[in-house]
Design an enzyme around this catalytic site. Structure first.
Site, short mmCIF file in Angstrom:
data_model
loop_
_atom_site.label_atom_id
_atom_site.label_comp_id
_atom_site.label_asym_id
_atom_site.label_seq_id
_atom_site.Cartn_x
_atom_site.Cartn_y
_atom_site.Cartn_z
N GLU A 10 -1.83 -22.54 33.83
CA GLU A 10 -2.61 -23.58 34.50
C GLU A 10 -3.11 -24.32 33.22
O GLU A 10 -3.44 -24.09 32.08
CB GLU A 10 -3.50 -23.42 35.30
CG GLU A 10 -4.26 -24.61 36.02
CD GLU A 10 -5.31 -24.13 37.11
OE1 GLU A 10 -4.61 -23.28 38.07
OE2 GLU A 10 -6.39 -24.65 37.08
N GLU A 21 -10.62 -31.89 34.92
CA GLU A 21 -11.28 -31.71 36.06
C GLU A 21 -12.60 -32.25 35.81
O GLU A 21 -13.17 -32.49 34.60
CB GLU A 21 -11.88 -30.14 36.26
CG GLU A 21 -10.51 -29.22 36.39
CD GLU A 21 -11.09 -27.89 36.38
OE1 GLU A 21 -10.81 -27.23 37.57
OE2 GLU A 21 -11.63 -27.32 35.27
#
Length: 662
Positions: free
Chosen positions: A543, A547
Site C-alpha cells: 500500500e 492521508e
C-alpha cells in the site's frame, strides 16, 4: 358512494362513480384500459373485474363476486358513458402527445441559443425541425410517421447527452449539469408522447408462447387481486420493438430465448423472440422469465433503463426461482442512472454479496451490453465487455450458486424499500416508464475453454490516461459517493457513515493523480485518503498512501506498507489549509522508486534498495482507492484527533483522477 378510476391513457385519469373493476369496449381496436376500485375488498360490495388488451372487438374477462343485480344496473349506466367517450380516446391520446411535444419544444427553444447549447448545436437544430415535423404529422393523422420522428429525436438527444458526459475542460460543471437536466427533461416528454401514441396506435403484445391461459393480475406491491383471462392478440400479428439500437455481436450467442412466462402484469410487456419492453405505470411493472433452464453458461442482454426512472429498479438476472433460491444479478437503481449493482445469493442468502459500480455512461441514454459468465469455477460480471467483478468459487465464503436457473427480466417500483433510500421515490409525472431488454442471448452449457475473458481494463484500453476513472467500484456507502462528470465526492453523513471507492482493476505501476479538496469545518477525528493498495482488508497488502488527518488540515501524512506491515509514516507540511481549495496530489510508483508530489513538487521519495533482502519495498499490482471515515477510535484519538462532528456532513472532493499505467 364508491370511487373507481378509469384510465384511457398512461397519464390521464377520469373518475367515475362505481364500486367495481370495469372495462367494456365496442370499437374495433381498444387501448389498454384499467379500472381499479378502492372498495371492492369489502364483502358487501360488488367486485367486477375486466381487462382487455388491444385486439378484436369484445370483452376480455369478467368476474362477479356478489350482488349481480347492482352490478348489472351499474354496468348499464357506465356503458352509455363509455360508448360516448370511447369514440374520442384516440383523439385524446394524440392531443396529449402533441402537448408533450410542445413541452419538449418549449424547453429546447429556451436552450438552443445559449452558450452551453453550442456543444450540441447541430443535434438541437435537427431535434427542433424533427419535433415540428412530428407535430405536423399528427395534425395530418400520420401517427406512424410521427412515431418515427420521435424515435429520431430520442436518438439525437441520447447522442447529445452522451457527449456531455465526457470531460469538458472549459465548461463549468454546474452549466453541464443544467444542460444534462434539460436534455433529460426533453427526453422524458418525448418518451411520454411515444407512450401516448402507442395508445392511439397500439403495438401488439406477443403472447402466443404463454402456456397458461390465466395470468395473475398484480398490484405494484405484488399482491394478487383476481384471476383474469387474457385476450389474445391476432396470432398473425407480430410485435416489432421500436428504438432498439443495432445489436452488438456477442462472443457466444447460439441460443435465442423464444418463450417467456409472465410472473405478473403480462399486459405491461411487449416481447418477441429475444427482445422485451416493459412498461411501468402506477398499477405495476412486470416480471417474466425464460422457460429454458441453465446449469452454466454466458448470458447477455443489451439494456436501456427508463429516463428519469427514480424509484424504479430494473433487473437482469439468473434465478433458480424456488424457496431459498440461488441467484446472480445485475440491478439498475433508478436514483443512480450511471451505476449498476451486482449481487449473488445462495439458498436465499445474499447478505454482503452486493457490489456497486459507477459506469462511464448514463444507463438511460443508450443501450449497453451486460454479461454474466457462470460455471463451476467462477462468476464474471461484465459491462460492454469490461470486467466489473470476478467471483471464484474457491473464494465464495457464503457459498456458490449451483442450482439450475432461468433468465429473468424484471421492472418494479422500489420506492417503498428503505422509505426510498434504496432507489428513490417515483415521480409519476414522468411516467409511464419503459425498460428495454434486447438481444437476450445465452450459450449453455458452457464448454470449458469455449469462452475467454476480455483483456483487463489496466491493459491497453485504459492505460492511456483514462479521464475520469471509469468504471469504479463503491465498497460501501453507495449513496455517499457523488458523481458529476469528472468530479467525485465522498460525504460523511449525519448517520456516521462515509464511503470508499476503488478502481475495478489493478495496475503494476504508474502515475496516479487527483485534484483533492478536504472537508471544511471542524474535522477532528476524520480521516480522508487517496491511496494505492493491492487489496484493502488483506493482511498482506502492499500500500502507498496520502492521508489527511482531521486534526490538522495544514499537513498530509505519507506512508507505505509491504506485506501488511507499515510504520513508514512521514508527516509533510503543506503550507496551506487543504480544505480551502483544490490541490493536485500525485503518487508515482514503479520498480525503482515511490514519489509523492503536491502541486507538482516532490515532497517525498523512497528508492528501492536492490540486493538487500531486509529493506522492504512494495512490488504488488495495486488498485486506486479513496475513502473517508471516522478514525477517532484509533489510539484513542491520538492519530486523527478526538471526534467533534458538529459540522457534519463533511464532504471531500476528488476531481480529475488520472491513471497512466504502465
Amino acid at each position: 358512494m364508491y370511487s373507481a378510476i378509469l384510465r384511457h391513457s398512461p397519464t390521464d385519469l377520469i373518475s367515475i362513480q362505481n364500486s367495481t373493476y370495469f372495462f367494456l369496449c365496442f370499437r374495433k381496436s381498444c387501448p389498454p384500459i384499467l379500472i381499479r376500485s378502492s372498495s371492492c375488498q369489502q364483502p358487501s360490495k360488488v367486485g367486477l373485474e375486466l381487462n382487455f388488451i388491444s385486439g378484436k372487438r369484445g370483452v376480455a374477462a369478467m368476474r362477479i363476486s356478489s350482488k349481480t343485480y347492482r352490478a348489472i344496473f351499474l354496468a348499464c349506466f357506465i356503458i352509455l358513458g363509455l360508448v360516448v367517450y370511447g369514440s374520442s380516446d384516440q383523439e385524446q391520446a394524440v392531443s396529449l402527445a402533441k402537448d408533450r411535444i410542445d413541452n419538449a419544444l418549449s424547453m429546447l427553444n429556451k436552450l438552443i441559443d445559449t452558450d452551453i447549447a453550442s456543444k450540441c448545436k447541430d443535434n438541437f437544430i435537427s431535434v427542433q425541425a424533427t419535433l415540428i415535423d412530428s407535430a405536423q404529422n399528427l395534425d395530418n393523422g400520420s401517427i406512424i410517421k410521427a412515431k418515427r420522428d420521435l424515435n429520431m429525436v430520442e436518438e439525437l438527444l441520447g447522442s447529445c447527452l452522451e457527449s456531455t458526459l465526457k470531460p469538458q475542460d472549459n465548461t463549468f460543471p454546474t452549466a453541464l449539469i443544467d444542460l444534462r437536466e434539460t436534455i433529460r427533461g426533453m427526453s422524458s416528454s418525448i418518451s411520454s408522447a411515444q407512450d401516448l401514441l402507442e395508445v392511439a396506435w397500439p403495438l401488439f403484445i406477443n403472447t402466443t408462447n404463454i402456456s397458461n391461459d390465466t395470468l395473475p393480475n398484480h398490484n405494484s406491491n405484488g399482491t394478487t387481486n383476481a384471476t383474469w383471462v387474457e385476450a389474445r392478440t391476432n396470432p398473425n400479428s407480430s410485435f416489432v420493438p421500436e428504438r432498439l439500437a443495432e445489436p452488438a455481436p456477442m462472443q457466444v450467442s447460439d441460443f435465442n430465448i423464444s418463450t417467456f412466462i409472465f410472473d405478473y402484469c403480462g399486459d405491461h410487456v411487449s416481447v418477441q423472440s429475444n427482445s422485451v419492453i416493459i412498461r411501468m405505470d402506477q398499477s405495476c411493472g412486470a416480471k417474466l422469465h425464460s422457460t429454458n433452464k441453465f446449469s452454466s453458461g454466458v448470458f447477455s442482454a443489451r439494456i436501456r433503463t427508463p429516463v428519469r426512472g427514480t424509484g424504479i429498479v430494473n433487473s437482469f438476472y439468473l434465478s433458480s426461482n424456488d424457496e431459498g433460491s440461488d441467484m446472480i444479478s445485475f440491478e439498475f437503481l433508478g436514483n443512480f442512472p450511471n451505476r449498476v449493482l451486482t449481487s449473488y445469493a445462495v439458498n436465499g442468502n445474499g447478505g454482503g454479496n452486493q457490489q456497486m459500480f459507477v459506469l462511464s455512461y448514463d444507463t438511460s441514454v443508450n443501450f449497453h451490453t451486460y454479461t454474466i459468465k457462470w460455471d463451476n469455477e467462477s462468476i464474471i460480471w461484465l459491462a460492454d465487455n469490461t470486467i466489473l467483478r470476478t467471483l471464484h468459487k474457491a473464494n465464495a465464503s457464503t457459498g456458490y450458486p449451483e442450482k439450475v436457473t432461468s433468465i429473468f427480466c424484471h421492472t418494479w417500483d422500489a420506492s417503498s424499500v428503505g422509505d426510498g433510500s434504496y432507489a428513490g421515490d417515483v415521480n409519476w409525472m414522468f411516467g409511464p416508464f419503459r425498460s428495454y431488454f434486447t438481444d437476450i442471448a445465452a450459450s449453455s452449457p458452457l464448454v470449458p475453454g469455449s469462452w475467454k475473458a476480455p483483456r483487463l481494463a489496466s491493459d491497453a484500453a485504459l492505460s492511456l490516461v483514462p479521464l475520469p476513472m471509469r468504471p469504479f467500484e463503491i465498497d460501501y456507502g453507495f449513496s455517499n459517493v457523488g458523481v458529476a462528470s469528472n468530479d467525485l465526492s465522498i460525504t460523511f453523513n449525519e448517520q456516521g457513515q462515509g464511503a470508499r471507492f476503488r478502481s475495478v482493476t489493478t495496475y503494476p505501476s504508474g502515475t496516479f493523480t487527483s485534484r483533492i479538496k478536504c472537508a471544511e469545518g471542524n474535522t477532528s477525528g476524520l480521516l480522508s485518503s487517496f491511496y494505492l493498495s493491492s487489496r484493502e482488508g488483506s493482511r498482506v497488502q502492499d500500500e502507498i498512501d496520502f492521508e489527511w488527518l482531521g486534526k490538522d488540515k495544514t499537513s498530509v501524512q505519507t506512508n507505505y506498507y509491504v506485506n501488511g506491515v507499515g510504520n513508514h509514516e512521514l508527516q509533510v507540511p503543506l503550507g496551506f489549509d487543504c480544505s480551502e481549495a483544490y490541490h493536485i496530489y500525485t503518487i508515482i510508483y514503479n520498480s525503482d522508486q515511490i514519489q509523492w508530489l503536491v502541486d507538482g513538487k516532490i515532497v517525498r521519495i523512497v528508492p528501492r534498495v536492490q540486493g538487500i533482502a531486509n529493506v522492504p519495498y512494495p512490488v504488488k499490482p495495486v488498485y486506486v482507492y479513496a475513502s473517508v471515515w471516522n478514525a477517532s477510535s484509533v489510539n484513542d484519538g491520538a492519530w486523527t484527533g478526538n471526534w467533534n462532528g458538529a459540522d457534519v456532513p463533511f464532504v471531500v472532493y476528488f476531481s480529475d483522477i488520472r491513471i497512466k499505467s504502465p
